[in-house]
Design a protein around this motif. Structure first.
Motif, short mmCIF file in Angstrom:
data_model
loop_
_atom_site.label_atom_id
_atom_site.label_comp_id
_atom_site.label_asym_id
_atom_site.label_seq_id
_atom_site.Cartn_x
_atom_site.Cartn_y
_atom_site.Cartn_z
N PHE A 30 0.86 -1.18 0.00
CA PHE A 30 0.00 0.00 0.00
C PHE A 30 0.89 1.24 0.00
N ARG A 31 0.42 2.29 -0.63
CA ARG A 31 1.12 3.57 -0.54
C ARG A 31 0.95 4.10 0.88
N HIS A 32 2.04 4.48 1.50
CA HIS A 32 2.00 4.95 2.88
C HIS A 32 1.30 6.30 2.95
N ALA A 33 0.34 6.43 3.85
CA ALA A 33 -0.45 7.66 3.94
C ALA A 33 0.26 8.76 4.72
N LYS A 34 1.16 8.40 5.59
CA LYS A 34 1.84 9.38 6.43
C LYS A 34 3.34 9.18 6.29
N ALA A 35 3.96 9.93 5.40
CA ALA A 35 5.37 9.73 5.08
C ALA A 35 6.28 9.93 6.29
N GLY A 36 5.91 10.82 7.21
CA GLY A 36 6.77 11.07 8.37
C GLY A 36 6.98 9.82 9.20
N GLU A 37 5.93 9.05 9.40
CA GLU A 37 6.07 7.82 10.18
C GLU A 37 6.97 6.82 9.47
N LEU A 38 6.82 6.69 8.18
CA LEU A 38 7.65 5.78 7.41
C LEU A 38 9.11 6.22 7.44
#
Length: 68
Positions: A30-38
Motif C-alpha cells: 500500500f502507498r504509505h499515507a503518512k510519510a513522516g512515520e515511514l
C-alpha cells in the motif's frame, strides 16, 4: 478495501478482482499515507515508476537527522 474496516498495521482485508488472485502469505503493498512515520523507520526510499525502481532517496533518518 472493505469500507467497514480501515488499513491496519498487520491485517487489512482487501476485496475485488486483484484480491481474489492472492494466496495466503503473499505480500500486498500500500502507498504509505503518512510519510513522516515511514521516514522515521527506514534510511532510504525507493522511487518507483511503473514496475521499475528508478532511484533511491535518503530519508532524514538516513541523513542522520532526528526531529523530536
Amino acid at each position: 478495501m472493505n469500507p467497514l474496516e480501515g488499513a491496519g498495521e498487520v491485517q487489512t482485508p482487501v476485496l475485488g478482482d486483484a484480491a481474489r488472485g492472492l494466496r495466503l502469505g503473499q505480500h500486498v503493498w500500500f502507498r504509505h499515507a503518512k510519510a513522516g512515520e515511514l521516514c522515521e523507520r527506514v534510511n532510504s526510499l525507493y522511487l518507483v515508476s511503473g514496475t521499475k525502481i528508478v532511484d533511491q532517496a535518503l530519508t532524514y533518518r538516513g541523513e542522520g537527522r532526528a526531529f523530536l
